[in-house]
Design an enzyme around this catalytic site. Structure first.
Site, short mmCIF file in Angstrom:
data_model
loop_
_atom_site.label_atom_id
_atom_site.label_comp_id
_atom_site.label_asym_id
_atom_site.label_seq_id
_atom_site.Cartn_x
_atom_site.Cartn_y
_atom_site.Cartn_z
N ARG A 240 0.29 -7.51 -4.68
CA ARG A 240 0.53 -7.33 -6.11
C ARG A 240 -0.28 -8.39 -6.87
O ARG A 240 -0.33 -9.56 -6.48
CB ARG A 240 2.01 -7.50 -6.44
N GLU A 269 -2.73 -5.33 -14.45
CA GLU A 269 -3.24 -4.01 -14.10
C GLU A 269 -2.88 -2.97 -15.16
O GLU A 269 -1.74 -2.99 -15.62
CB GLU A 269 -2.60 -3.61 -12.75
N HIS A 287 -6.96 -0.54 -6.92
CA HIS A 287 -5.65 -0.33 -6.28
C HIS A 287 -5.68 0.89 -5.34
O HIS A 287 -4.97 1.87 -5.57
CB HIS A 287 -4.55 -0.20 -7.33
C1 GLV Z 1 1.31 0.33 -3.71
O1 GLV Z 1 0.88 -0.66 -4.21
C2 GLV Z 1 2.63 0.45 -3.18
O2 GLV Z 1 3.47 -0.45 -3.40
O3 GLV Z 1 2.91 1.46 -2.54
#
Ligand code: GLV
Length: 328
Positions: A240, A269, A287
């Site tokens: 994250r 983000e 991501h």
């Molecule tokens: C993606 O970042 C997830 O948490 O699945």
């Protein structure tokens, strides 16, 4: 009576088909940006289920807007820092995520960023596309060896473990830091040694972050942390964004305090720190950790399975707050 569900973004077709005829569907099909907050609050009202993505903040305000009939929030992600789980539990609302199905894909992407950062892959690609004249040279665009180096895993759950497993072929020393130590047989089978966080910073040639975002991990990697890392070190974050202080990282990369970084996630983000966009020693991805056809299909189907179980008053397979069951 058919239960009504708000889905905040279309999932892969297989998952959308699994929802067909199983509930009264309200699908947000707006522009590519996430559903605007006021629209989310409005469309959640009266729903029995919410199928959310990591872009939606599920807090007391949203739960109140949805109303007391809400049974389940099925999150299409393994991370659930976007959800106020205690607020859901208090209201008897079940919360689910998508563990396991994305472990291998995310570990693969962490390795893609590790190799890209250590061997300057994206920089080399950009260089050729710039159409500058070039000739092979002994000192051109040098990176670092992988073998005999130390890989540090910051946060070693399922994905951290899968990243460690992939290191075997590279002949690396493996260390990790996690507030919860792995059982010693797991440490042994993965060849992992637990170290203090400062030791991880000082001894790792590559650090790959696999911790959840919590108040304890927010800005775990800040200017102080970068000052303790090797000038040849690489930092990779597929967990994250807010675990890394992005302006401090940009400065550490600019000044050569660390060698390179690979990021898949961002502090604000979808915004990316402007200073990072101008640096060649950072590889940036939008991501993509779980972004494979197989994994997104499995995630979508698991999310739908969780949702339908919650709507039918059955226990969902990836229930995060079993205490909510007794509050319904
Ligand atoms: C993606 O970042 C997830 O948490 O699945």
């Amino acid at each position: 009576m058919t239960e009504s569900v708000l889905v905040t973004r279309a999932l892969v077709p297989e998952a959308m088909r699994a929802l067909d005829g199983r509930c009264e569907l309200d699908l947000y099909e707006g522009p590519p940006e996430a559903i605007p907050r006021d629209e989310l609050l409005r469309r959640a009202a009266g729903k029995d289920g919410l199928l959310t993505l990591l872009t939606e903040k599920v807090d007391a305000e949203l739960l109140d807007a949805a109303g007391p009939q809400l049974k389940i929030v099925a999150n299409h992600a393994v991370g659930f820092d976007n959800i106020d789980v205690p607020a859901c539990t208090q209201r008897g609302v079940l919360v689910t995520n998508t563990p396991d199905v994305l472990t291998e894909a995310t570990a693969d992407l962490a390795w893609a960023l590790i190799l890209a950062s250590v061997r300057r892959v994206a920089e080399g690609d950009r260089f050729l596309r710039s159409r500058q004249p070039w000739v092979w040279g002994p000192s051109m665009m040098l990176g670092h060896d992988m073998s005999r180096k130390t890989l540090g895993i910051a946060g070693c759950g399922r994905i951290g473990g899968a990243v460690a497993r992939r290191a075997t072929g590279f002949g690396m020393r493996l260390i990790y830091h996690d507030p919860i130590r792995l059982p010693s047989d797991v440490e042994q089978s993965l060849g992992l040694a637990w170290v203090e966080f400062d030791t991880l910073l000082a001894e790792s040639d590559i650090i790959s972050i696999h911790a959840p975002l919590t108040p304890d991990t927010r800005h775990l990697f800040d200017a102080d942390a970068f000052a303790k890392m090797k000038p040849t070190a690489v930092l990779v974050n597929t967990a994250r964004g807010p675990i890394v202080d992005e302006p401090a990282l940009a400065e550490a990369l600019r000044s050569g305090q660390i060698f390179a970084a690979g990021l898949d996630v961002y502090e604000r983000e979808p915004a990316v720190e402007e200073a990072l966009l101008d640096l060649d020693n950072v590889t940036l991805l939008p991501h993509l950790g779980s972004a494979t056809i197989e994994t997104r299909t499995a995630m979508g189907l698991l999310t739908v399975e969780n949702l339908l179980a919650g709507l039918a008053d059955r226990r969902p397979p990836s229930l995060l707050n079993p205490e909510a069951l007794s509050r319904r």
